[in-house]
Design a protein around this motif. Structure first.
Motif, PDB file in Angstrom:
ATOM      1  N   PRO A   1      43.520   8.886  14.840  1.00  0.00           N
ATOM      2  CA  PRO A   1      43.403   7.450  15.154  1.00  0.00           C
ATOM      3  C   PRO A   1      42.192   7.104  16.012  1.00  0.00           C
ATOM      4  N   MET A   2      41.568   8.096  16.629  1.00  0.00           N
ATOM      5  CA  MET A   2      40.426   7.840  17.506  1.00  0.00           C
ATOM      6  C   MET A   2      39.101   7.860  16.744  1.00  0.00           C
ATOM      7  N   VAL A   3      39.156   8.117  15.426  1.00  0.00           N
ATOM      8  CA  VAL A   3      37.944   8.150  14.603  1.00  0.00           C
ATOM      9  C   VAL A   3      37.682   6.764  14.038  1.00  0.00           C
ATOM     10  N   GLU A   4      36.439   6.308  14.187  1.00  0.00           N
ATOM     11  CA  GLU A   4      36.071   4.949  13.767  1.00  0.00           C
ATOM     12  C   GLU A   4      34.888   5.000  12.805  1.00  0.00           C
ATOM     13  N   LEU A   5      35.017   4.310  11.674  1.00  0.00           N
ATOM     14  CA  LEU A   5      33.909   4.211  10.713  1.00  0.00           C
ATOM     15  C   LEU A   5      33.059   3.003  11.071  1.00  0.00           C
ATOM     16  N   TYR A   6      31.788   3.236  11.404  1.00  0.00           N
ATOM     17  CA  TYR A   6      30.887   2.157  11.808  1.00  0.00           C
ATOM     18  C   TYR A   6      30.214   1.560  10.575  1.00  0.00           C
ATOM     19  N   ASP A   7      30.213   0.236  10.485  1.00  0.00           N
ATOM     20  CA  ASP A   7      29.552  -0.436   9.358  1.00  0.00           C
ATOM     21  C   ASP A   7      28.751  -1.643   9.830  1.00  0.00           C
ATOM     22  N   GLY A   8      28.166  -1.541  11.010  1.00  0.00           N
ATOM     23  CA  GLY A   8      27.398  -2.650  11.576  1.00  0.00           C
ATOM     24  C   GLY A   8      26.085  -2.878  10.863  1.00  0.00           C
ATOM     25  N   PRO A   9      25.404  -3.986  11.176  1.00  0.00           N
ATOM     26  CA  PRO A   9      24.148  -4.351  10.498  1.00  0.00           C
ATOM     27  C   PRO A   9      22.964  -3.469  10.884  1.00  0.00           C
ATOM     28  N   VAL A  10      23.021  -2.817  12.045  1.00  0.00           N
ATOM     29  CA  VAL A  10      21.931  -1.935  12.465  1.00  0.00           C
ATOM     30  C   VAL A  10      22.439  -0.509  12.527  1.00  0.00           C
ATOM     31  N   SER A  11      21.522   0.440  12.620  1.00  0.00           N
ATOM     32  CA  SER A  11      21.891   1.848  12.716  1.00  0.00           C
ATOM     33  C   SER A  11      22.820   2.071  13.904  1.00  0.00           C
ATOM     34  N   VAL A  12      23.765   2.979  13.746  1.00  0.00           N
ATOM     35  CA  VAL A  12      24.716   3.252  14.842  1.00  0.00           C
ATOM     36  C   VAL A  12      23.988   3.787  16.067  1.00  0.00           C
TER      37      VAL A  12
ATOM     38  N   GLU B   1      36.950   9.699  24.129  1.00  0.00           N
ATOM     39  CA  GLU B   1      37.955   8.710  23.746  1.00  0.00           C
ATOM     40  C   GLU B   1      37.798   8.212  22.315  1.00  0.00           C
ATOM     41  N   ARG B   2      36.553   8.287  21.797  1.00  0.00           N
ATOM     42  CA  ARG B   2      36.321   7.785  20.430  1.00  0.00           C
ATOM     43  C   ARG B   2      35.277   8.630  19.737  1.00  0.00           C
ATOM     44  N   LEU B   3      35.405   8.710  18.418  1.00  0.00           N
ATOM     45  CA  LEU B   3      34.369   9.294  17.583  1.00  0.00           C
ATOM     46  C   LEU B   3      33.934   8.213  16.606  1.00  0.00           C
ATOM     47  N   VAL B   4      32.651   7.878  16.635  1.00  0.00           N
ATOM     48  CA  VAL B   4      32.111   6.823  15.766  1.00  0.00           C
ATOM     49  C   VAL B   4      31.143   7.456  14.783  1.00  0.00           C
ATOM     50  N   VAL B   5      31.389   7.243  13.487  1.00  0.00           N
ATOM     51  CA  VAL B   5      30.528   7.820  12.452  1.00  0.00           C
ATOM     52  C   VAL B   5      30.155   6.728  11.466  1.00  0.00           C
ATOM     53  N   ASP B   6      28.931   6.768  10.954  1.00  0.00           N
ATOM     54  CA  ASP B   6      28.438   5.677  10.100  1.00  0.00           C
ATOM     55  C   ASP B   6      28.379   6.031   8.621  1.00  0.00           C
TER      56      ASP B   6
END
Length: 509
Positions: free
Chosen positions: A275-286, A249-254
């Motif tokens: 639209p299912m691709v998400e760029l991760y920018d959180g404070p910790v490693s994905v 359902e989703r692809l998350v890449v950092d």
């Protein structure tokens, strides 16, 4: 099923994890300095033909020569296949381990390797199996070029449909579209992602793959031997091509660069997934955010605990992998047989997960806890078989014996996760055991007695690891005195912190 594809890209390595319902089921790692070769196409030279093995060694520019079996040599294979008919081909092989290509009912080709290849001959081959241990890569002349929807097989005049497309109407539809659009003499396989694809989408990808093959042929004609002619996609885009489909359902890449490459790739091949691709920018490693780091550490442990309190132990050898099931802390609530049965059922599901997670291949022996009931043995066997259905690698399982043993094989194209992330212990050389301190002390005593016979020296210096030195002066002090009386020599112990525990030196003065 809720599935998420997570990609962690760093300058030195890229890691990919597939999660199903929150649990990590697959982990793939590619390091820049150790990039894999499966899928790469090389221009090579035959360096040795082995009639006794019906195989040959091919120099393709890697550290070790590759090997090719007679069944993987293209010459005259087209004639052989046309003679039998292309309708035998009904499955798919992306060379990436997603589905299996089967030529049903065909025997081993009636050709000899010495009739097809000779020393010094130039040949274009594709790597289908990574070098593993001391073995070189396995290569084939049956080139296959995978896309998202199709696999082009330019040396085979066949049409195949993925076994994961089960609807007969859809299988007929795809076969008709491919038959109408493909050039004569070229084979294509519809991958799982081809389900419900439009004729336009199929035709567009077919044209792309044919153009790519034409460019590969041009490069092969110009390049020297040995050389790399075509390099497969990096692990990031391979994951998008081979894993980002179905119920994902989703692809998350950092990584922003990786995100941009993925979007460009999807623009060309699957714009509806963008639209299912998400760029991760959180404070910790994905990988930390999704709990994958913990699972990676767990995947290197030999003991895996079950929720009930039982556990399995996974031991890999050069020839096979052994999995042992134990009740551990689980004492059950009813009868002893019921406790064993429930432990085995839970273990069967976990073993299927671990084989896939660790990418364990080859022969696997599973030692379940003995069960008296044939019904229970059959149910554990069925549970394991059903749990392996989501595994993209081909598995072959034999029924459980009365002793509770199951023999199975699992196909693997790349190194196991353990091989990628770890190496044999430099201290024990991978055995997991060292001689005990007492054993080493007694070995020293025997050598001193043997070498002191007839020696004029009066002093013997024992240079040893500190732990061995401590054992000699404490635990074995009485025998040191015995050795001095028997040899008439004074023993002096010198500790050497830089020594391996098994290493020692004896100096006579």
């Amino acid at each position: 099923m809720n599935s998420v594809l997570v990609i962690n890209e760093l300058p030195w390595e890229t890691r990919v994890a597939l999660l199903e319902n929150g649990s990590v089921v697959e982990i793939h790692v590619e390091r820049r300095s150790e990039r894999g070769t499966v899928g790469n196409i090389y221009k090579g030279r035959v360096v040795r033909v082995l009639p006794g093995m019906q195989a040959a060694f091919v120099e393709i520019g890697l550290e070790r020569t590759a090997f090719i079996y007679v069944s993987d040599v293209y010459d005259r294979m087209g004639e052989f296949e046309r003679m039998l008919g292309s309708e035998h081909v009904d499955e798919t092989d992306s060379r990436q381990g997603e589905d299996e290509f089967v030529m049903s009912g065909l025997d081993f080709p009636p050709f000899r390797i010495e009739d097809l290849l000779h020393q010094g001959q130039e040949i274009v081959v594709q790597v289908v199996k990574e070098p593993i241990g001391s073995k070189g890569a396995r290569v084939t002349s049956h080139i296959s070029i995978p896309g998202r929807l199709l696999v082009l097989m330019p040396t085979m005049d066949t049409i195949g449909i993925s076994r994961r497309i089960e609807d007969e109407g859809e299988r007929r539809r795809l076969k008709e579209i491919i038959e109408t659009s493909r050039p004569k003499g070229m084979g294509f396989i519809a991958r799982t992602a081809c389900r419900d694809a439009t004729p336009e989408d199929i035709s567009k990808e077919m044209d792309f793959l044919i153009h790519l093959w034409e460019n590969i042929q041009k490069r092969a004609s110009r390049q020297p031997v040995p050389s790399l002619v075509h390099e497969d996609l990096d692990i990031t885009l391979r994951a998008v091509r081979d894993l980002f489909k179905g119920d994902v359902e989703r692809l998350v890449v950092d990584s922003q660069p990786a995100y941009d490459r993925i979007c460009d790739f999807l623009d060309a091949f699957a714009p509806h997934l963008k639209p299912m691709v998400e760029l991760y920018d959180g404070p910790v490693s994905v990988f930390d955010a999704y709990g994958i780091e913990v699972e990676m550490a767990r995947a290197l442990q030999r003991k895996v605990w079950l929720k009930s309190g039982g556990f399995i132990v996974i031991e890999s050898t050069e020839a096979l992998t052994v999995v042992d099931v134990n009740t551990g802390k689980y004492v059950g609530r009813r009868t002893f047989e019921d406790t064993i049965f429930k432990t085995n059922l839970e273990a069967a599901k976990e073993i299927a997960c671990q084989l896939r997670l660790r990418n364990i291949g080859g022969l696997v022996i599973i030692d379940f806890i003995d069960m008296e009931s044939a019904e229970h043995r059959n149910e554990v066997f069925s549970t394991l078989k059903n749990a392996l259905k989501r595994d993209k690698s081909t598995t072959n399982i034999l029924r459980m014996s009365e002793l509770g043993l199951i023999q199975m094989t699992r196909k693997r194209h790349r190194e196991s996760l353990e091989s990628i992330l770890s190496e044999p212990c430099f201290y024990c050389d991978g055995t997991g055991f060292l001689p005990s301190a007492r054993t080493i002390c007694y070995e020293i005593f025997r050598r001193v007695l043997r070498e002191s016979v007839g020696s004029p020296c009066s002093r013997v210096e024992l240079r040893v690891h500190p732990k061995i030195g401590e054992w000699l002066v404490k635990e074995e002090a009485q025998y040191l005195e015995t050795i001095e009386r028997m040899t008439g020599k004074v023993l002096v112990i010198t500790s050497k912190p830089d020594f391996h525990m098994e290493h020692y030196e004896i100096a006579y003065a």
